[in-house]
Write an enzyme that holds these catalytic residues in place. Structure first.
Site, PDB file in Angstrom:
ATOM      1  N   ARG A  53      33.018  49.784  13.669  1.00 30.88           N
ATOM      2  CA  ARG A  53      34.276  50.505  13.521  1.00 30.88           C
ATOM      3  C   ARG A  53      34.727  51.207  14.800  1.00 30.88           C
ATOM      4  NH1 ARG A  53      32.156  49.695   8.739  1.00 30.88           N
ATOM      5  NH2 ARG A  53      30.252  50.022   9.895  1.00 30.88           N
ATOM      6  N   THR A  54      33.813  51.926  15.417  1.00 34.58           N
ATOM      7  CA  THR A  54      34.242  52.771  16.532  1.00 34.58           C
ATOM      8  C   THR A  54      34.792  51.922  17.678  1.00 34.58           C
ATOM      9  OG1 THR A  54      32.589  54.382  15.877  1.00 34.58           O
ATOM     10  CG2 THR A  54      33.549  54.659  18.050  1.00 34.58           C
ATOM     11  N   LYS A  83      19.199  46.737  34.757  1.00 36.68           N
ATOM     12  CA  LYS A  83      18.497  46.630  36.047  1.00 36.68           C
ATOM     13  C   LYS A  83      18.082  47.995  36.580  1.00 36.68           C
ATOM     14  CE  LYS A  83      21.569  42.788  37.291  1.00 36.68           C
ATOM     15  NZ  LYS A  83      22.679  42.419  38.195  1.00 36.68           N
ATOM     16  N   ARG A 104      29.644  54.905  24.278  1.00 39.43           N
ATOM     17  CA  ARG A 104      28.617  55.272  23.281  1.00 39.43           C
ATOM     18  C   ARG A 104      27.247  55.031  23.907  1.00 39.43           C
ATOM     19  NH1 ARG A 104      28.343  53.314  17.058  1.00 39.43           N
ATOM     20  NH2 ARG A 104      29.818  55.037  16.936  1.00 39.43           N
ATOM     21  N   HIS A 132      30.012  62.942  17.987  1.00 39.79           N
ATOM     22  CA  HIS A 132      30.824  61.734  17.771  1.00 39.79           C
ATOM     23  C   HIS A 132      32.226  62.252  17.422  1.00 39.79           C
ATOM     24  CE1 HIS A 132      32.095  57.827  16.691  1.00 39.79           C
ATOM     25  NE2 HIS A 132      31.254  57.530  15.731  1.00 39.79           N
TER      26      HIS A 132
HETATM   27  C1  NCD Z   1      28.318  56.503  12.536  1.00 42.78           C
HETATM   28  C2  NCD Z   1      27.676  56.671  13.887  1.00 42.78           C
HETATM   29  O1  NCD Z   1      27.605  55.716  14.688  1.00 42.78           O
HETATM   30  O2  NCD Z   1      27.253  57.786  14.149  1.00 42.78           O
HETATM   31  N1  NCD Z   1      29.021  55.297  12.428  1.00 42.78           N
HETATM   32  C3  NCD Z   1      30.316  55.261  12.858  1.00 42.78           C
HETATM   33  O3  NCD Z   1      30.623  55.498  13.999  1.00 42.78           O
HETATM   34  N2  NCD Z   1      31.243  54.998  11.917  1.00 42.78           N
HETATM   35  C4  NCD Z   1      27.379  56.726  11.422  1.00 42.78           C
HETATM   36  C5  NCD Z   1      26.157  55.886  11.325  1.00 42.78           C
HETATM   37  O4  NCD Z   1      25.911  54.980  12.129  1.00 42.78           O
HETATM   38  O5  NCD Z   1      25.395  56.124  10.392  1.00 42.78           O
END
Ligand code: NCD
Length: 305
Positions: A53-54, A83, A104, A132
């Site tokens: 999703r993100t 590397k 991320r 997040h």
């Molecule tokens: C979450 C995350 O990555 O922190 N997922 C997301 O971004 N929708 C929650 C999760 O992975 O459990």
């Protein structure tokens, strides 16, 4: 230049502005009349941890606004990090290609290191169990849309609270609104760290810690379930011990208010029984959709637009 590193950096005025902008984005998407204001921009989405999703909603958000996207998934292996390149060097180079960096990474706090050398806006798309913020905003937007308010709500967080970066991102945002009470529902092994709890007490947050879903359900306006974060456990056996302790079942729904909503950042694994999906109170797929509008608003925000 604006970075989005943590949900803690926002005051109420900024939060309200971003929610209003997300609402405009939703309206524009629905009416098919999006102004392609990011036409000459390039957005880099660099993901050192898995994401559905993100990453894809950030990329869709960028494309909807007319931007172009460069991206690295599985970046631990598919970039020069493999590397041994430092995050600082990677960031410096990406800044010479893209106008916004969405990153991320499994290491909590690493975005602060990147921010020290970055010459372009940075968005934290999740750093370890820490933050997040874009998820926090889409969760806030979802609560507002579903309940038509952000105050005087009973909000329960269930599951792996110890490792939940989404809880740590929604909480500072919703704390800006009055009259909310929080229920932290988890087994002992997955409870919030004591220093986090002490800090909540000091800052006057109203909350209770509970050990069972059953106890909390009838009170809640929002139940926010979380996945047990397997990747944060040091060994498989300690994960196995706790992974199925909290499961929201169809039978539980009878105990919930008729206008309550069930949220989950997704992916859900075993913590919500599949049959719950058909209940109108299950808001998690609507929540994921809201991610698009909110991330459009956040891209505009960091670019000062
Ligand atoms: C979450 C995350 O990555 O922190 N997922 C997301 O971004 N929708 C929650 C999760 O992975 O459990």
């Amino acid at each position: 230049m604006k970075n989005i590193l943590s949900a803690n950096q926002f005051n109420k005025e900024e939060i309200e502005k971003i929610l209003a902008s997300a609402s405009k984005m939703e309206d524009a998407v629905n009416r098919g009349v999006i102004n392609e204001v990011l036409k000459n921009k390039i957005i880099a989405c660099i993901f050192f941890e898995p994401s559905t999703r993100t990453r894809l909603s950030f990329e869709t958000a960028a494309l909807k606004l007319g931007a172009k996207v460069i991206s690295a998934e599985n970046a631990m292996e598919n970039t020069s990090t493999y590397k041994g390149e430092t995050i600082e060097d990677t960031t410096k180079v990406l800044c010479s290609y893209a106008d916004v960096l969405v990153i991320r990474h499994p290491e909590a706090g690493i975005l602060d290191k990147a921010a020290k050398v970055s010459t372009k806006p940075l968005i934290n798309a999740g750093d370890g169990a820490n933050q997040h913020p874009s998820q926090g905003f889409l969760d806030l937007y979802t609560i507002k849309k579903e309940h038509n308010r952000l105050n005087n709500l009973n909000i329960g967080f269930g599951g792996d609270l110890l490792n939940s970066r989404t809880l740590r991102s929604l909480l500072p945002l919703i704390r800006a609104y009055e009259g909310n009470k929080f229920y932290f529902i988890s087994p002992k092994e997955l409870e919030l760290p004591r220093d986090f709890i002490e800090e909540l007490k000091r800052s006057g947050v109203i909350f209770e810690e509970l050990r069972s879903l059953e106890e909390a359900l009838p009170k809640l306006d929002v139940l926010y379930m979380t996945r047990v974060q397997k990747e944060r456990f040091l060994d498989v056996s300690s994960y196995e011990k706790v992974k199925d302790l909290f499961i929201l079942k169809k039978d539980h729904l009878k105990a919930m208010k008729l206008d309550a909503i069930i949220m989950h950042p997704l992916p859900k694994i075993n913590e919500i029984e599949k049959e719950v999906d058909d209940d109108p109170r299950a808001a998690y797929f609507r929540q994921a959709q809201n991610g698009l509008y909110v991330r459009m608003a956040l891209l505009l925000h960091v670019l000062g637009l």
